[in-house]
Design a protein around this motif. Structure first.
Motif, PDB file in Angstrom:
ATOM      1  N   GLY A 102       0.816  -1.199   0.000  1.00 55.95           N
ATOM      2  CA  GLY A 102       0.000   0.000   0.000  1.00 55.95           C
ATOM      3  C   GLY A 102       0.855   1.255   0.000  1.00 55.95           C
ATOM      4  N   PRO A 103       0.329   2.378  -0.489  1.00 55.79           N
ATOM      5  CA  PRO A 103       1.119   3.612  -0.591  1.00 55.79           C
ATOM      6  C   PRO A 103       1.557   4.153   0.769  1.00 55.79           C
ATOM      7  N   ARG A 104       0.722   4.001   1.788  1.00 51.00           N
ATOM      8  CA  ARG A 104       1.091   4.508   3.108  1.00 51.00           C
ATOM      9  C   ARG A 104       2.256   3.725   3.685  1.00 51.00           C
ATOM     10  N   ALA A 105       2.239   2.398   3.489  1.00 56.21           N
ATOM     11  CA  ALA A 105       3.304   1.557   4.027  1.00 56.21           C
ATOM     12  C   ALA A 105       4.640   1.856   3.359  1.00 56.21           C
ATOM     13  N   ILE A 106       4.645   2.012   2.030  1.00 59.19           N
ATOM     14  CA  ILE A 106       5.901   2.281   1.334  1.00 59.19           C
ATOM     15  C   ILE A 106       6.368   3.714   1.607  1.00 59.19           C
ATOM     16  N   LYS A 107       5.430   4.618   1.834  1.00 61.28           N
ATOM     17  CA  LYS A 107       5.792   5.999   2.156  1.00 61.28           C
ATOM     18  C   LYS A 107       6.473   6.070   3.515  1.00 61.28           C
ATOM     19  N   ASP A 108       6.036   5.232   4.452  1.00 56.86           N
ATOM     20  CA  ASP A 108       6.679   5.193   5.765  1.00 56.86           C
ATOM     21  C   ASP A 108       8.143   4.779   5.655  1.00 56.86           C
ATOM     22  N   ILE A 109       8.481   4.043   4.597  1.00 52.63           N
ATOM     23  CA  ILE A 109       9.871   3.631   4.391  1.00 52.63           C
ATOM     24  C   ILE A 109      10.684   4.758   3.773  1.00 52.63           C
ATOM     25  N   THR A 110      10.191   5.333   2.700  1.00 51.62           N
ATOM     26  CA  THR A 110      10.966   6.337   1.958  1.00 51.62           C
ATOM     27  C   THR A 110      11.089   7.655   2.704  1.00 51.62           C
ATOM     28  N   GLU A 111      10.193   7.929   3.654  1.00 50.08           N
ATOM     29  CA  GLU A 111      10.269   9.186   4.401  1.00 50.08           C
ATOM     30  C   GLU A 111      11.523   9.282   5.266  1.00 50.08           C
ATOM     31  N   HIS A 112      12.178   8.166   5.511  1.00 51.70           N
ATOM     32  CA  HIS A 112      13.389   8.167   6.321  1.00 51.70           C
ATOM     33  C   HIS A 112      14.609   8.680   5.549  1.00 51.70           C
ATOM     34  N   PHE A 113      14.464   8.860   4.241  1.00 47.30           N
ATOM     35  CA  PHE A 113      15.606   9.235   3.413  1.00 47.30           C
ATOM     36  C   PHE A 113      15.461  10.678   2.939  1.00 47.30           C
TER      37      PHE A 113
END
Length: 293
Positions: A138-149
């Motif tokens: 889902g977009p929210r789950a993958i966004k939680d990953i990329t927001e760390h960069f």
């Protein structure tokens, strides 16, 4: 444009990005193709224009808060399909895309873009299904990953991420050479997430390592989030493109992102020594529980 819907193809040759989008006629509140003509001998309407010019119109800062509806009209060269258009748009040797923005207080803004003859662009080859890895998230789950960069603004603010897909987890880290864009030391990030974060985790060979830039990937995530749709990722190895499908009943979108070979990555093992790792999140019907990601 055809009797069934609107086909859009975005191609950025500078970064080797490819994005075909199809939206059916039911996606629009009103859709008319050549006065409803649907005969087999009627050809599709084709044209080409610069995306930068188009986006400068529909994403202008004065439009976002005042726009009520948007109307797109294609007037073909020397054709008179739409009798409601002014004479200056009917009798012309150039095909045009007319963008009519209906704003609050009865304000109507009209823009005209010249439609050029489409050039033949080669589409990226499809990957081999027999060696293809498939992930759904889902977009929210993958966004939680990329927001760390970090993703700084500007032409150089486009960090490159290295993804390592293992048996039970995924490692994501920023590529050192892509972090320092202004000659200064910056934070390098690395994290590990469980494969359970993915709704579908089907990796052909582990570990598989791919590397791609973050800016284009974030744009796809933002689009999927706005549509409330999951991302289906497909890839084979470190030098093959990354295919991302975002689909609904009314539209089909395929995003193709170029990848870079990472120094520590290796070619996938041969078929007789491959580990095929498949994981699928239980559906709500399986255990009576489920969550929207």
């Amino acid at each position: 444009m055809s009797s069934t819907g609107l086909h859009l193809l975005m191609r950025d040759t500078r970064v080797a990005e490819h994005c075909p989008v199809f939206t059916g006629g039911e996606f629009f509140s009103r859709y008319k193709f050549r006065d409803g003509a649907a005969q087999d001998d009627v050809q599709d309407v084709k044209g080409q224009f610069l995306a930068k010019t188009f986006l400068s119109i529909i994403k202008h800062r004065t439009i976002e808060k005042t726009l009520e509806r948007c109307e797109f009209i294609i007037v073909e060269a020397t054709d008179l399909y739409d009798q409601n258009e002014p004479d200056e748009d009917q009798d012309t040797l150039e095909s045009r895309l007319i963008i009519r923005l209906h704003c609050k207080h009865g304000i109507v803004k009209t823009h005209r873009l010249q439609l050029l003859v489409p050039t033949s662009l080669l589409s990226p080859g499809t990957s081999d299904p027999s060696t293809e890895s498939h992930l759904t998230i889902g977009p929210r789950a993958i966004k939680d990953i990329t927001e760390h960069f970090p993703n700084a603004r500007g032409a150089k603010g486009n960090p490159q991420l290295v993804w390592t897909f293992g048996d039970t987890d995924v490692e994501v880290k920023s590529l050192e050479s892509s972090i320092d864009t202004r000659g200064k030391a910056q934070l390098s990030t690395e994290l590990t997430i469980s494969a359970d974060e993915f709704d579908v985790y089907d990796v052909y060979a582990t570990p598989t390592i791919i590397s791609f830039h973050l800016r284009e990937f974030n744009a796809i995530i933002a689009f999927a989030e706005s549509m409330g749709l999951c991302l289906d990722l497909r890839f084979t190895d470190s030098v093959a493109p990354l295919f991302i499908d975002v689909e609904s009943e009314e539209s089909e979108c395929l995003f193709v992102i170029s990848t870079s070979q990472y120094g520590g990555s290796a070619a996938p093992p041969s078929s007789n020594s491959t580990q095929h790792n498949t994981h699928k999140r239980p559906s709500p019907s399986d255990d009576g529980k489920g969550s929207s990601r």
